[in-house]
Write a protein that holds these residues in place. Sequence first.
Motif, PDB file in Angstrom:
ATOM      1  N   ARG A   2       0.838  -1.207   0.000  1.00  0.00           N
ATOM      2  CA  ARG A   2       0.000   0.000   0.000  1.00  0.00           C
ATOM      3  C   ARG A   2       0.876   1.261   0.000  1.00  0.00           C
ATOM      4  O   ARG A   2       0.533   2.260  -0.634  1.00  0.00           O
ATOM      5  N   ALA A   3       1.994   1.201   0.699  1.00  0.00           N
ATOM      6  CA  ALA A   3       2.881   2.365   0.771  1.00  0.00           C
ATOM      7  C   ALA A   3       3.597   2.602  -0.549  1.00  0.00           C
ATOM      8  O   ALA A   3       3.936   3.746  -0.889  1.00  0.00           O
ATOM      9  N   ASP A   4       3.831   1.531  -1.310  1.00  0.00           N
ATOM     10  CA  ASP A   4       4.537   1.646  -2.587  1.00  0.00           C
ATOM     11  C   ASP A   4       3.875   0.735  -3.620  1.00  0.00           C
ATOM     12  O   ASP A   4       4.314  -0.392  -3.851  1.00  0.00           O
ATOM     13  N   PRO A   5       2.796   1.227  -4.260  1.00  0.00           N
ATOM     14  CA  PRO A   5       2.095   0.401  -5.258  1.00  0.00           C
ATOM     15  C   PRO A   5       2.989  -0.033  -6.413  1.00  0.00           C
ATOM     16  O   PRO A   5       2.674  -1.002  -7.105  1.00  0.00           O
ATOM     17  N   GLY A   6       4.113   0.653  -6.589  1.00  0.00           N
ATOM     18  CA  GLY A   6       5.031   0.274  -7.652  1.00  0.00           C
ATOM     19  C   GLY A   6       5.687  -1.087  -7.415  1.00  0.00           C
ATOM     20  O   GLY A   6       6.306  -1.642  -8.327  1.00  0.00           O
ATOM     21  N   LEU A   7       5.537  -1.621  -6.210  1.00  0.00           N
ATOM     22  CA  LEU A   7       6.076  -2.941  -5.901  1.00  0.00           C
ATOM     23  C   LEU A   7       5.213  -4.073  -6.469  1.00  0.00           C
ATOM     24  O   LEU A   7       5.602  -5.238  -6.377  1.00  0.00           O
ATOM     25  N   MET A   8       4.050  -3.737  -7.049  1.00  0.00           N
ATOM     26  CA  MET A   8       3.105  -4.780  -7.429  1.00  0.00           C
ATOM     27  C   MET A   8       3.692  -5.839  -8.366  1.00  0.00           C
ATOM     28  O   MET A   8       3.513  -7.042  -8.122  1.00  0.00           O
ATOM     29  N   PRO A   9       4.397  -5.489  -9.461  1.00  0.00           N
ATOM     30  CA  PRO A   9       4.945  -6.561 -10.309  1.00  0.00           C
ATOM     31  C   PRO A   9       5.873  -7.497  -9.543  1.00  0.00           C
ATOM     32  O   PRO A   9       5.816  -8.722  -9.718  1.00  0.00           O
ATOM     33  N   GLN A  10       6.720  -6.945  -8.678  1.00  0.00           N
ATOM     34  CA  GLN A  10       7.630  -7.754  -7.875  1.00  0.00           C
ATOM     35  C   GLN A  10       6.841  -8.593  -6.869  1.00  0.00           C
ATOM     36  O   GLN A  10       7.168  -9.758  -6.615  1.00  0.00           O
TER      37      GLN A  10
END
Length: 420
Positions: free
Chosen positions: A281-289
């Motif tokens: 939630r804090a870093d949605p950019g982590l989703m692919p990882q």
Amino acid sequence: MHGDTEEGAGEHSANNVTPLISTDPHAAYEHLREQAPACPIRSIEGSLMWIVARHDGVRSVLGDARFANNPASVPGGKAPQLQANAMRRLGLDEELIPYLADTLLDSDGKDHNRLRRLVTPAFSARKVKALGPRIECLTDDLIDALPQHAGGGVTDLLEHFAYPLPINVIGELVGVPAADLPAWLRWTNDLSFNQQALGQTLRPLVDYTYDLVRHRYDEPGEDLISELIQARDADGDRLSERELVTMVLSLVIAGHDTTANFIANSIWALLTHPEQLALLRADPGLMPQAVQELLRWCGPVLVSRMRYATEDVDLGWGTFQAGDAVTVALSGGNHDPRRFTDPGRLDITRQHDTRGEVHLSFGAGPHYCLGAALARHEAEIALSRLLARHPDLALAVPAEQLQWHAVSGMRKLATLPVRL
């Protein structure tokens, strides 16, 4: 298989863990993995088979062309017809068996290469990326409807989100009319959970698919069926009508069931690991990882299809005889401490020492999952949009009360009750 097993692993010991495979598969495959590089076990019909559960062993078997997917590829008829025999025991008519046992997944060598070349363009990175806006739209429609399905404030995300999304995506991609998708969902669920009625389920599904394919012959559209009808390989070869029907069946069944259960498993994993959910939630950019780690940690496909040694094969850690049946435990490889540090820990920030995909949830080698890119893309969109729309999402029951289906080779929730 000859020798080269460690710690005196025997068939009796391996079979003792069989009941655990359906109730606690990760523990079962951990036991087998630590017992020996390959463990002997008996199939339901009594045939001897081998289970490989170490990461390097799984990769070596899946990537070795000396292991065939089709027992008919083994010279001299030495390999047991495990899949077809299982279907016969369930009373499936002989004429229907090829639609489940003679698919792209059951082909080898030149035949497999030919079929794969004809269908691969439909799952290219460009095609998958182009589907993104439509997947987002379908996802948002399902999220919008979730409150309507809440009884007492509780919604089953498996029934009302995880299952309908992939069937709608693959249905549109293939060319199944939207009005017919509920029937497809019932048919494919019956194939998974009501195997005693296999024939009664498969026959109408096959008949329907023939009608659909023949309609596209007469009236082509912008869908996969139409593309496959027109597809030719470099030699001008094309799919026969039966190959087309079998391909459509396998793509729709495989293209929705595994993705649906992966989405559900991922939601369960994040809701039971709040520290990981907070990171995402804090870093949605982590989703692919995060999706890659979730595939490793809770991918729904636990074992591969059976492989058969076409000749005597020496892999260094073990020698298989021609005709030996071998299955690999993807779950065992994904949790192997020889490959992953602290493998039982879910860590969406986990880094690997390679640029390639390290987990085994999509298999490896020539039969690597055709729809892997589409499955990852669907999961990324589904999880991102669900979490963004429902910041207070939580399980509606204690995690230990959730029920799991005892389906061989799969890890599937029966329901996923949540509060939005």
